[in-house]
Structures are given as structure tokens and as C-alpha cells.
Design a protein around this motif. Structure first.
Motif, PDB file in Angstrom:
ATOM      1  N   ASP A  12       0.836  -1.206   0.000  1.00 44.86           N
ATOM      2  CA  ASP A  12       0.000   0.000   0.000  1.00 44.86           C
ATOM      3  C   ASP A  12       0.868   1.252   0.000  1.00 44.86           C
ATOM      4  OD1 ASP A  12      -2.148   1.725   0.169  1.00 44.86           O
ATOM      5  OD2 ASP A  12      -2.646   1.252   2.250  1.00 44.86           O
ATOM      6  N   CYS A  13       0.668   2.115  -1.020  1.00 42.90           N
ATOM      7  CA  CYS A  13       1.397   3.398  -1.095  1.00 42.90           C
ATOM      8  C   CYS A  13       2.901   3.173  -1.058  1.00 42.90           C
ATOM      9  CB  CYS A  13       0.962   4.333   0.037  1.00 42.90           C
ATOM     10  SG  CYS A  13      -0.781   4.779   0.000  1.00 42.90           S
ATOM     11  N   LEU A  24      -2.568   7.488   4.705  1.00 38.61           N
ATOM     12  CA  LEU A  24      -1.511   8.388   5.168  1.00 38.61           C
ATOM     13  C   LEU A  24      -1.928   9.857   5.112  1.00 38.61           C
ATOM     14  CD1 LEU A  24       1.538   6.609   3.488  1.00 38.61           C
ATOM     15  CD2 LEU A  24       0.804   6.475   5.874  1.00 38.61           C
ATOM     16  N   GLY A  25      -3.181  10.102   4.695  1.00 39.05           N
ATOM     17  CA  GLY A  25      -3.683  11.470   4.659  1.00 39.05           C
ATOM     18  C   GLY A  25      -3.285  12.250   3.430  1.00 39.05           C
ATOM     19  N   THR A  82      -8.811  -2.886  -4.004  1.00 38.65           N
ATOM     20  CA  THR A  82      -9.745  -1.839  -4.394  1.00 38.65           C
ATOM     21  C   THR A  82      -9.307  -0.453  -3.921  1.00 38.65           C
ATOM     22  OG1 THR A  82     -11.055  -2.220  -2.388  1.00 38.65           O
ATOM     23  CG2 THR A  82     -11.726  -3.392  -4.359  1.00 38.65           C
ATOM     24  N   GLU A  83      -8.553  -0.403  -2.800  1.00 42.79           N
ATOM     25  CA  GLU A  83      -8.150   0.910  -2.274  1.00 42.79           C
ATOM     26  C   GLU A  83      -7.333   1.622  -3.336  1.00 42.79           C
ATOM     27  OE1 GLU A  83      -9.381   1.970   0.468  1.00 42.79           O
ATOM     28  OE2 GLU A  83     -10.237   0.081   1.130  1.00 42.79           O
ATOM     29  N   SER A  84      -7.865   2.740  -3.855  1.00 43.20           N
ATOM     30  CA  SER A  84      -7.267   3.328  -5.054  1.00 43.20           C
ATOM     31  C   SER A  84      -7.468   4.836  -5.103  1.00 43.20           C
ATOM     32  CB  SER A  84      -7.860   2.669  -6.307  1.00 43.20           C
ATOM     33  OG  SER A  84      -9.282   2.599  -6.221  1.00 43.20           O
ATOM     34  N   SER A  85      -7.268   5.488  -3.955  1.00 39.54           N
ATOM     35  CA  SER A  85      -7.245   6.957  -3.965  1.00 39.54           C
ATOM     36  C   SER A  85      -6.033   7.442  -4.741  1.00 39.54           C
ATOM     37  CB  SER A  85      -7.196   7.486  -2.526  1.00 39.54           C
ATOM     38  OG  SER A  85      -8.363   7.145  -1.830  1.00 39.54           O
ATOM     39  N   GLY A  86      -4.880   6.833  -4.455  1.00 41.89           N
ATOM     40  CA  GLY A  86      -3.714   7.015  -5.309  1.00 41.89           C
ATOM     41  C   GLY A  86      -3.802   6.074  -6.493  1.00 41.89           C
ATOM     42  N   GLY A  87      -2.762   6.067  -7.292  1.00 42.25           N
ATOM     43  CA  GLY A  87      -2.794   5.271  -8.511  1.00 42.25           C
ATOM     44  C   GLY A  87      -1.840   4.097  -8.471  1.00 42.25           C
ATOM     45  N   PHE A  88      -1.813   3.365  -9.590  1.00 43.00           N
ATOM     46  CA  PHE A  88      -0.914   2.242  -9.793  1.00 43.00           C
ATOM     47  C   PHE A  88      -0.182   2.499 -11.103  1.00 43.00           C
ATOM     48  CE2 PHE A  88      -4.751   0.834  -7.624  1.00 43.00           C
ATOM     49  CZ  PHE A  88      -4.233   0.249  -6.474  1.00 43.00           C
ATOM     50  N   LYS A  89       1.141   2.599 -11.041  1.00 40.15           N
ATOM     51  CA  LYS A  89       1.900   2.988 -12.227  1.00 40.15           C
ATOM     52  C   LYS A  89       3.166   2.152 -12.342  1.00 40.15           C
ATOM     53  CE  LYS A  89       0.101   7.688 -11.940  1.00 40.15           C
ATOM     54  NZ  LYS A  89       0.386   9.116 -11.667  1.00 40.15           N
ATOM     55  N   ASN A  90       3.466   1.754 -13.575  1.00 37.65           N
ATOM     56  CA  ASN A  90       4.672   0.969 -13.842  1.00 37.65           C
ATOM     57  C   ASN A  90       4.670  -0.324 -13.034  1.00 37.65           C
ATOM     58  OD1 ASN A  90       5.553   2.989 -15.542  1.00 37.65           O
ATOM     59  ND2 ASN A  90       6.999   3.856 -14.079  1.00 37.65           N
ATOM     60  N   LYS A  99     -16.703   4.334  -9.628  1.00 34.60           N
ATOM     61  CA  LYS A  99     -16.915   5.607  -8.931  1.00 34.60           C
ATOM     62  C   LYS A  99     -17.281   5.396  -7.463  1.00 34.60           C
ATOM     63  CE  LYS A  99     -18.578   8.478 -12.806  1.00 34.60           C
ATOM     64  NZ  LYS A  99     -19.734   9.290 -13.283  1.00 34.60           N
ATOM     65  N   ARG A 100     -16.661   4.440  -6.801  1.00 33.44           N
ATOM     66  CA  ARG A 100     -16.930   4.290  -5.373  1.00 33.44           C
ATOM     67  C   ARG A 100     -16.510   5.535  -4.611  1.00 33.44           C
ATOM     68  NH1 ARG A 100     -13.902  -0.190  -1.736  1.00 33.44           N
ATOM     69  NH2 ARG A 100     -12.149   1.154  -2.291  1.00 33.44           N
ATOM     70  N   MET A 101     -15.323   6.085  -4.923  1.00 27.24           N
ATOM     71  CA  MET A 101     -14.816   7.368  -4.422  1.00 27.24           C
ATOM     72  C   MET A 101     -14.662   7.389  -2.905  1.00 27.24           C
ATOM     73  SD  MET A 101     -14.388   8.305  -7.402  1.00 27.24           S
ATOM     74  CE  MET A 101     -13.499   9.794  -6.992  1.00 27.24           C
ATOM     75  N   ARG A 102     -13.935   6.416  -2.394  1.00 31.34           N
ATOM     76  CA  ARG A 102     -13.545   6.430  -0.985  1.00 31.34           C
ATOM     77  C   ARG A 102     -12.317   7.320  -0.843  1.00 31.34           C
ATOM     78  NH1 ARG A 102     -12.654   0.679   1.720  1.00 31.34           N
ATOM     79  NH2 ARG A 102     -14.908   0.543   1.327  1.00 31.34           N
ATOM     80  N   SER A 103     -12.527   8.608  -1.088  1.00 29.74           N
ATOM     81  CA  SER A 103     -11.482   9.635  -1.112  1.00 29.74           C
ATOM     82  C   SER A 103     -12.086  10.943  -0.647  1.00 29.74           C
ATOM     83  CB  SER A 103     -10.922   9.789  -2.546  1.00 29.74           C
ATOM     84  OG  SER A 103     -10.240   8.632  -2.961  1.00 29.74           O
ATOM     85  N   PRO A 104     -11.270  11.978  -0.400  1.00 26.36           N
ATOM     86  CA  PRO A 104     -11.829  13.269   0.005  1.00 26.36           C
ATOM     87  C   PRO A 104     -12.855  13.779  -1.007  1.00 26.36           C
ATOM     88  CG  PRO A 104      -9.471  13.249   0.375  1.00 26.36           C
ATOM     89  CD  PRO A 104      -9.791  11.983  -0.361  1.00 26.36           C
TER      90      PRO A 104
END
Length: 282
Positions: free
Chosen positions: A12-13, A40-41, A90-98, A146-151
Motif C-alpha cells: 500500500d502506497c 496516510l492522509g 480496491t483501495e485506489s485513492s492514489g494510482g498504480f503505475k509501472n 466511482k466508489r470514491m472512498r477519497s476526500p
């Protein structure tokens, strides 16, 4: 070796991660799962990750370690049969790259899942040299939601530039086929499948092929969110740019649904497609 009723590895992150030569049995949860939560905020990507030479399964807990490989417990707590897969999300406020995934084996578990539903960008993913056996839901599940578990105010994410190649799948449940689905106004882009063999159980009817799956934009992403899929091969919705090249389908029982169903889909290309050895004409 990891044998557990929870996730085997949660990454994670994180960046610059290598997972190599691991065997993970996790019937109730994911075997290897990448996440990019807001814990991590702040928005943080998980990036520059390789997963290689791993074996993931959903046998009864403890029976990989003692080599009895038992199958007495068919259900995970979400009642979706056993889990045990490799997943992004599923936790995906940030992204997945490379992200590169290669030389891995899935057995008695769910299929490969790529999911971004909280606003993250999932992009530049390469997956190759995979074999799957006894797959209990969709062999491939790509979901932009579009679950949007983000700010509040976080925009919908994106999914693009994904290559999946050299995959053999045997004895896959046919209820959900394979799914590539964005949501209205947010498309999955630039995905290529090449050199794929999928051996499905089959057994569904032409009447099943008339179903229109619900959008379920905010639902927790799992293949059953759509019900029985109206395609027996791939269901492709809200996409721009999907190529299936040298993809071959096999069915243990006859299946009356169409091979492909598309909805709000542009630039979908089929090359060298066969069904039980016979050429497919779009």
C-alpha cells in the motif's frame, strides 16, 4: 510461503517493490494485492512494482503448507467462492503505475483483477506468462468505477495503457466471462490482450445473452456486481481502444451467448479469434 485467511501480501502506497518466488494460499482474501489508499492522509501512488515467479491459490487454509490441498471450504466471507488471486485495488485513492507481473500461476482462485474505483490513475501495466487453473469467477476483470472512498471532490480516476499476453486459463467459471468495464463518462483506454487461450465451462443460454448488466457505479468491484454476463467471451463497456489479438476460446459445454458484447465502446479490434478451433467473424 504464506498460508492465511487474510491477504497474503498488502502493498500500500509503496514504490520500488519486488515480490519474487513466493507461494501464497489465501482462500478468504487476496493472495498478492497492491493498494493505494488515503490512509496516510495524502494521495500516494503504488509504483515501480514487479511480481514474478509466484504461485497463488485458494485451497483450504493450512493445506498448502501441509500439502494436502483440501477443497472442503468453498466460500470466502463475501460468499463469492474462494479468493487467492493477484489484484490491483480496491483501495485506489492514489494510482498504480509501472507495474509488471510475469511468470505466475493461479490455481483454484479468482482471476486477475485490475480495479481503480476511488479516483486513482491505473496505467502502464504489463502482465505476461500467466497460467490459471480452476478459476471461480472472471478470468480477467478490469474495472474503472466511482466508489470514491477519497476526500470529497476527488475526480474519477483513469485506466489506460495495459498489455496482457501469453496467458492460458483452464476450467474457468462461465457466469461472468471476462469483463472490461468503465462507467459513463469515464472510459478504460488502450488495453491489449494477445496470445490467450481460455477454456470455459460454458452451459449458458441465448436467453442469458439478452441480459443488460446494471452499471453499479459505486458498488464494491467484483464480477458478480453485474450478474450473469451476456457474453460468453468478453463483455466490453465504456472503453476506448481495446485489442484482442490471437485470443482463443474453448467451451466444455455449449454456450448460447454471443462471444463478445460491447456497449459504449470505440476502437475495439479483434484479430485471429477462434472458438473451439473455428474462426470467429465479427
Amino acid at each position: 510461503k504464506v498460508d492465511t485467511n487474510r491477504d497474503g501480501f498488502d502493498i500500500d502506497c509503496c514504490k520500488n517493490v519486488r515480490i519474487t518466488g513466493c507461494s501464497v494460499n489465501s482462500p478468504w482474501d487476496d493472495a498478492i494485492v497492491l493498494k493505494a489508499s488515503y490512509a496516510l492522509g495524502s494521495f500516494r501512488d503504488t509504483e515501480n512494482v514487479t511480481i514474478s515467479d509466484c504461485y497463488v491459490t485458494g485451497y483450504d487454509r493450512g493445506t498448502m503448507l501441509d500439502a494436502t490441498w483440501q477443497r472442503d471450504e468453498p466460500q470466502a466471507p463475501d460468499h463469492g467462492y474462494v479468493t487467492g488471486r493477484i489484484k490491483l485495488g480496491t483501495e485506489s485513492s492514489g494510482g498504480f503505475k509501472n507495474i509488471a507481473i510475469t511468470n505466475c500461476i493461479f490455481e483454484r482462485c479468482r482471476g486477475l483483477a485490475l480495479e481503480t474505483v476511488d479516483g486513482g490513475q491505473l496505467e502502464d501495466i504489463v502482465i505476461s506468462n500467466i497460467t490459471m487453473r480452476d478459476i471461480v469467477n472472471a478470468p480477467f476483470f478490469l474495472r474503472l468505477g466511482k466508489r470514491m472512498r477519497s476526500p470529497e471532490g476527488t475526480p474519477v480516476g483513469s485506466m489506460k495503457r495495459i498489455l496482457i499476453s501469453n496467458v492460458n486459463i483452464f476450467n474457468a467459471d462461465s457466469r461472468y466471462s471476462s469483463i472490461i468495464s468503465g462507467v459513463p463518462g469515464a472510459w478504460i483506454e488502450d488495453v491489449t490482450f494477445s496470445n490467450i487461450h481460455i477454456y470455459h465451462q460454458g452451459g449458458y443460454t441465448a436467453e442469458d445473452g439478452k441480459r443488460i448488466p446494471p452499471e453499479n457505479e459505486k458498488t464494491y468491484p467484483e464480477p458478480w456486481m453485474f450478474g450473469i454476463i451476456p457474453a460468453k467471451g468478453f463483455y466490453i463497456r465504456h472503453v476506448q481502444g481495446v485489442t484482442l489479438d490471437n485470443v482463443h476460446f474453448h467451451y466444455e459445454q455449449s454456450d448460447g451467448r454471443p462471444l463478445f458484447v460491447t456497449d459504449d465502446a470505440e476502437k475495439v479490434v479483434y484479430r485471429n479469434i477462434t472458438v473451439d478451433g473455428e474462426g470467429y467473424n465479427n
